[in-house]
Design an enzyme around this catalytic site. Structure first.
Site, PDB file in Angstrom:
ATOM      1  N   ASN A   1       5.371  -9.478  10.181  1.00 24.97           N
ATOM      2  CA  ASN A   1       4.552  -8.276  10.246  1.00 24.97           C
ATOM      3  C   ASN A   1       3.222  -8.718  10.859  1.00 24.97           C
ATOM      4  O   ASN A   1       2.366  -9.282  10.177  1.00 24.97           O
ATOM      5  CB  ASN A   1       4.366  -7.729   8.824  1.00 24.97           C
ATOM      6  CG  ASN A   1       3.560  -6.450   8.801  1.00 24.97           C
ATOM      7  OD1 ASN A   1       2.996  -6.043   9.822  1.00 24.97           O
ATOM      8  ND2 ASN A   1       3.508  -5.817   7.647  1.00 24.97           N
ATOM      9  N   ARG A  14       8.349  -6.068  12.132  1.00 23.20           N
ATOM     10  CA  ARG A  14       7.938  -4.719  11.766  1.00 23.20           C
ATOM     11  C   ARG A  14       7.090  -4.199  12.927  1.00 23.20           C
ATOM     12  O   ARG A  14       6.075  -4.809  13.281  1.00 23.20           O
ATOM     13  CB  ARG A  14       7.095  -4.740  10.497  1.00 23.20           C
ATOM     14  CG  ARG A  14       6.561  -3.378  10.190  1.00 23.20           C
ATOM     15  CD  ARG A  14       5.514  -3.393   9.126  1.00 23.20           C
ATOM     16  NE  ARG A  14       5.043  -2.030   8.917  1.00 23.20           N
ATOM     17  CZ  ARG A  14       3.849  -1.733   8.476  1.00 23.20           C
ATOM     18  NH1 ARG A  14       2.992  -2.678   8.170  1.00 23.20           N
ATOM     19  NH2 ARG A  14       3.492  -0.492   8.306  1.00 23.20           N
ATOM     20  N   HIS A  43       5.896   4.580   7.497  1.00 26.94           N
ATOM     21  CA  HIS A  43       6.561   4.023   6.304  1.00 26.94           C
ATOM     22  C   HIS A  43       8.065   4.310   6.312  1.00 26.94           C
ATOM     23  O   HIS A  43       8.704   4.354   5.253  1.00 26.94           O
ATOM     24  CB  HIS A  43       5.992   4.631   4.993  1.00 26.94           C
ATOM     25  CG  HIS A  43       4.590   4.241   4.680  1.00 26.94           C
ATOM     26  ND1 HIS A  43       3.700   5.130   4.117  1.00 26.94           N
ATOM     27  CD2 HIS A  43       3.925   3.079   4.789  1.00 26.94           C
ATOM     28  CE1 HIS A  43       2.542   4.535   3.924  1.00 26.94           C
ATOM     29  NE2 HIS A  43       2.649   3.270   4.327  1.00 26.94           N
ATOM     30  N   GLY A  79       1.094   3.285  -1.666  1.00 24.97           N
ATOM     31  CA  GLY A  79       0.462   1.961  -1.676  1.00 24.97           C
ATOM     32  C   GLY A  79      -0.991   2.145  -1.283  1.00 24.97           C
ATOM     33  O   GLY A  79      -1.622   3.128  -1.677  1.00 24.97           O
ATOM     34  N   GLY A 117      -1.777   2.646   1.831  1.00 23.85           N
ATOM     35  CA  GLY A 117      -1.464   3.842   2.616  1.00 23.85           C
ATOM     36  C   GLY A 117      -0.421   4.610   1.813  1.00 23.85           C
ATOM     37  O   GLY A 117       0.385   3.993   1.119  1.00 23.85           O
ATOM     38  N   ARG A 121      -8.363   6.474   3.288  1.00 22.50           N
ATOM     39  CA  ARG A 121      -8.142   7.522   4.303  1.00 22.50           C
ATOM     40  C   ARG A 121      -8.153   8.907   3.665  1.00 22.50           C
ATOM     41  O   ARG A 121      -7.631   9.091   2.567  1.00 22.50           O
ATOM     42  CB  ARG A 121      -6.786   7.322   4.998  1.00 22.50           C
ATOM     43  CG  ARG A 121      -6.741   6.086   5.843  1.00 22.50           C
ATOM     44  CD  ARG A 121      -5.361   5.912   6.468  1.00 22.50           C
ATOM     45  NE  ARG A 121      -4.982   4.511   6.412  1.00 22.50           N
ATOM     46  CZ  ARG A 121      -3.736   4.070   6.400  1.00 22.50           C
ATOM     47  NH1 ARG A 121      -2.736   4.916   6.469  1.00 22.50           N
ATOM     48  NH2 ARG A 121      -3.487   2.789   6.338  1.00 22.50           N
ATOM     49  N   GLY A 155       2.946   0.131  -4.433  1.00 22.52           N
ATOM     50  CA  GLY A 155       2.150  -0.439  -5.526  1.00 22.52           C
ATOM     51  C   GLY A 155       1.747   0.579  -6.580  1.00 22.52           C
ATOM     52  O   GLY A 155       1.838   0.325  -7.784  1.00 22.52           O
ATOM     53  N   GLY A 203       3.075   3.883  -6.852  1.00 18.86           N
ATOM     54  CA  GLY A 203       4.273   4.590  -7.313  1.00 18.86           C
ATOM     55  C   GLY A 203       5.074   3.772  -8.318  1.00 18.86           C
ATOM     56  O   GLY A 203       5.603   4.307  -9.291  1.00 18.86           O
ATOM     57  N   GLU A 206      10.606  -3.508   2.132  1.00 20.23           N
ATOM     58  CA  GLU A 206      10.674  -3.270   3.573  1.00 20.23           C
ATOM     59  C   GLU A 206      11.154  -4.507   4.332  1.00 20.23           C
ATOM     60  O   GLU A 206      11.883  -4.398   5.312  1.00 20.23           O
ATOM     61  CB  GLU A 206       9.292  -2.842   4.084  1.00 20.23           C
ATOM     62  CG  GLU A 206       8.937  -1.431   3.622  1.00 20.23           C
ATOM     63  CD  GLU A 206       7.454  -1.150   3.621  1.00 20.23           C
ATOM     64  OE1 GLU A 206       6.758  -1.702   2.753  1.00 20.23           O
ATOM     65  OE2 GLU A 206       6.989  -0.384   4.466  1.00 20.23           O
TER      66      GLU A 206
HETATM   67  P1  ADP Z   1       0.107  -2.015   0.541  1.00 25.01           P
HETATM   68  O1  ADP Z   1       0.211  -0.581   0.938  1.00 25.01           O
HETATM   69  O2  ADP Z   1      -1.063  -2.711   1.126  1.00 25.01           O
HETATM   70  O3  ADP Z   1       1.421  -2.767   0.651  1.00 25.01           O
HETATM   71  P2  ADP Z   1       0.645  -1.917  -2.309  1.00 25.01           P
HETATM   72  O4  ADP Z   1       1.959  -1.243  -2.115  1.00 25.01           O
HETATM   73  O5  ADP Z   1       0.651  -3.280  -2.911  1.00 25.01           O
HETATM   74  O6  ADP Z   1      -0.239  -1.975  -1.017  1.00 25.01           O
HETATM   75  O7  ADP Z   1      -0.229  -0.947  -3.246  1.00 25.01           O
HETATM   76  C1  ADP Z   1      -1.548  -1.224  -3.559  1.00 25.01           C
HETATM   77  C2  ADP Z   1      -2.025  -0.171  -4.542  1.00 25.01           C
HETATM   78  O8  ADP Z   1      -1.229  -0.258  -5.736  1.00 25.01           O
HETATM   79  C3  ADP Z   1      -3.474  -0.366  -4.978  1.00 25.01           C
HETATM   80  O9  ADP Z   1      -4.151   0.880  -4.999  1.00 25.01           O
HETATM   81  C4  ADP Z   1      -3.324  -0.881  -6.384  1.00 25.01           C
HETATM   82  O10 ADP Z   1      -4.404  -0.552  -7.198  1.00 25.01           O
HETATM   83  C5  ADP Z   1      -2.078  -0.138  -6.838  1.00 25.01           C
HETATM   84  N1  ADP Z   1      -1.536  -0.752  -8.057  1.00 25.01           N
HETATM   85  C6  ADP Z   1      -0.969  -1.956  -8.209  1.00 25.01           C
HETATM   86  N2  ADP Z   1      -0.666  -2.184  -9.524  1.00 25.01           N
HETATM   87  C7  ADP Z   1      -1.061  -1.082 -10.203  1.00 25.01           C
HETATM   88  C8  ADP Z   1      -1.037  -0.677 -11.573  1.00 25.01           C
HETATM   89  N3  ADP Z   1      -0.549  -1.467 -12.502  1.00 25.01           N
HETATM   90  N4  ADP Z   1      -1.525   0.539 -11.904  1.00 25.01           N
HETATM   91  C9  ADP Z   1      -2.034   1.355 -10.950  1.00 25.01           C
HETATM   92  N5  ADP Z   1      -2.090   1.042  -9.658  1.00 25.01           N
HETATM   93  C10 ADP Z   1      -1.608  -0.148  -9.262  1.00 25.01           C
END
Ligand code: ADP
Length: 403
Positions: free
Chosen positions: A7, A91, A180, A210, A212, A241, A331, A333, A384
């Site tokens: 990536n 990617r 995505h 995440g 995004g 955003r 992250g 979800g 992914e």
């Molecule tokens: P990216 O889109 O960069 O791959 P991720 O899918 O890792 O990022 O998601 C990051 C987001 O997930 C951040 O906003 C982070 O705070 C949130 N996150 C991770 N763990 C938790 C948690 N336990 N509770 C709430 N939010 C979380």
């Protein structure tokens, strides 16, 4: 097959070396600060200690050289010879209207990627650099491109057209693309497997949340709409955003604050969303902590975030004429009990009955609704990189058969 998944960003390269038979990353890592004298390579072989190497990595070609070297390293590596890298999967963010699936990289594909640079000026150039760098170091290894946009490319015109003069769509390819796609495709397929039904019989909404965030309406296995648009700025509220808003707002702010185009772009992409409303953080964990401490602006940000997801659940259920499943991934979800709780609250009318206990105790792929819930809600960790590796394997194998 062993696939190196890359990536490539403008100043970073994330990689995973995946054994597709075991569906496992045997090593993963990242090169950061490419172009600087103090670039950092972090490498984590499976079940071994993580290492960090700091050095001068001036461009993507040198970064790829480092990645291959660390994969070969006697102490921290996972292969003995470059030839053990059977294929490389990239990617690629934007395939425009050209690519409706993953492809083997050829000169023709490279030309199409270059033609799409205008659509993704920040993302496609580093992808192209990464492909060229691999070509230099592994000239005989097949490379494949897996696009963020391709899963959405077949959405119907009524979903992808904007209400602007049609000539502008023709002239500049201004339409909703959706991003995505690899994640939406993967989690919708996993949902169908968990529901034990063919995906062709299901109406699924996927929420990839995440840094995004986007949602997709996956009708019978096909994305028919997605919240991200011409760029990944449209739709849900995200870490930094804005997501959806009246386009006049930005014209108004530009006039009032005397912002240039590039300043306006930065405002919407970097200083809006959760960080913009809360003034605290773009990170959902920190937003949730601030809400727990009684921070009002953090609560506004949290509520805008969940409310918008809820609105799209309703609108996509209407677009598909029904709903069988809602999937949370990414992250936020996967990990935020509170986001899932608020999105699913008062949704009994649509057939969603959240099970409080299941929602609070998730692990792996799981259902979080009660047995009588007509619409099933699932938490599915996205992967992914695995999808990119499996697509690459399939393309390379097909190529071998055809030759
Ligand atoms: P990216 O889109 O960069 O791959 P991720 O899918 O890792 O990022 O998601 C990051 C987001 O997930 C951040 O906003 C982070 O705070 C949130 N996150 C991770 N763990 C938790 C948690 N336990 N509770 C709430 N939010 C979380």
């Amino acid at each position: 097959m062993k696939v190196l998944v890359l990536n490539c960003g403008s100043s970073s390269i994330k990689y995973q070396f995946i054994d597709t038979e075991k569906q496992l990353a045997v090593a993963k890592g990242m090169v950061e600060r490419i172009g600087m004298s103090s670039a950092v390579l972090t490498h984590q072989p499976l079940n071994k200690e993580k290492i960090r190497i700091i050095g001068e990595i001036l461009d993507h070609t040198i970064a790829i050289e480092y990645v291959i070297a660390v994969l070969l390293s006697p102490n921290h590596g996972v292969i003995k010879d470059k030839s053990e890298i059977d294929a490389v999967g990239h990617r690629v963010v934007h395939g425009g209207e050209t690519f409706s699936g993953s492809v083997l990289i050829s000169e023709e594909v490279m030309k199409a990627l270059k033609d799409n640079i205008e659509l993704a000026p920040l993302h496609n150039p580093p992808n192209i650099k990464g492909i060229k760098a691999v070509l230099e170091h592994l000239p005989n290894t097949p490379q494949c491109g897996v696009f963020d946009t391709s899963f959405h490319v077949k959405m119907p015109p009524h979903a992808y057209l904007y209400g602007i003069p049609f000539e502008l769509y023709k002239k500049y390819k201004i339409r909703r693309y959706g991003f995505h796609g690899t994640s939406h495709r993967y989690v919708s397929q996993r949902a169908a497997a968990l529901l034990r039904k063919p995906i062709e019989e299901l109406k699924i909404i996927t929420a990839h949340l995440g840094n995004g965030c986007s949602m997709a309406a996956v009708n019978h296995g096909q994305s028919i709409d997605s919240t991200m648009g011409f760029t990944p700025l449209e739709g849900l509220l995200m870490g930094t955003r804005s997501g959806d808003m009246d386009p006049s707002v930005i014209l108004y702010i530009m006039a009032k604050e005397g912002l240039s185009l590039s300043e306006a772009n930065t405002l919407l992409n970097k200083h809006s969303g959760l960080i913009g409303i809360s003034g605290e953080s773009s990170d959902m964990r920190e937003i949730e902590s601030a809400v727990a401490e009684g921070n009002k602006k953090a609560k506004f940000a949290f509520d805008v975030f969940t409310y918008r997801i809820k609105k799209y659940v309703g609108s996509y259920a209407a677009a598909m004429g029904g709903l069988d499943a809602l999937v949370f991934a990414g992250g936020i979800g996967e990990n935020s009990v509170l986001v899932r709780r608020d999105v699913c609250s008062n949704m009994e009318f649509i057939g969603i009955h959240l099970d409080k206990n299941l929602n609070e105790n998730v692990s792996g792929e799981c259902f979080i609704t009660t047995p009588e819930s007509k619409v099933k809600v699932l938490r599915i960790p996205t992967d992914e990189e695995l999808v990119i590796a499996l697509d690459t394997e399939e393309i390379v194998n097909t190529q071998l058969v055809n030759n």
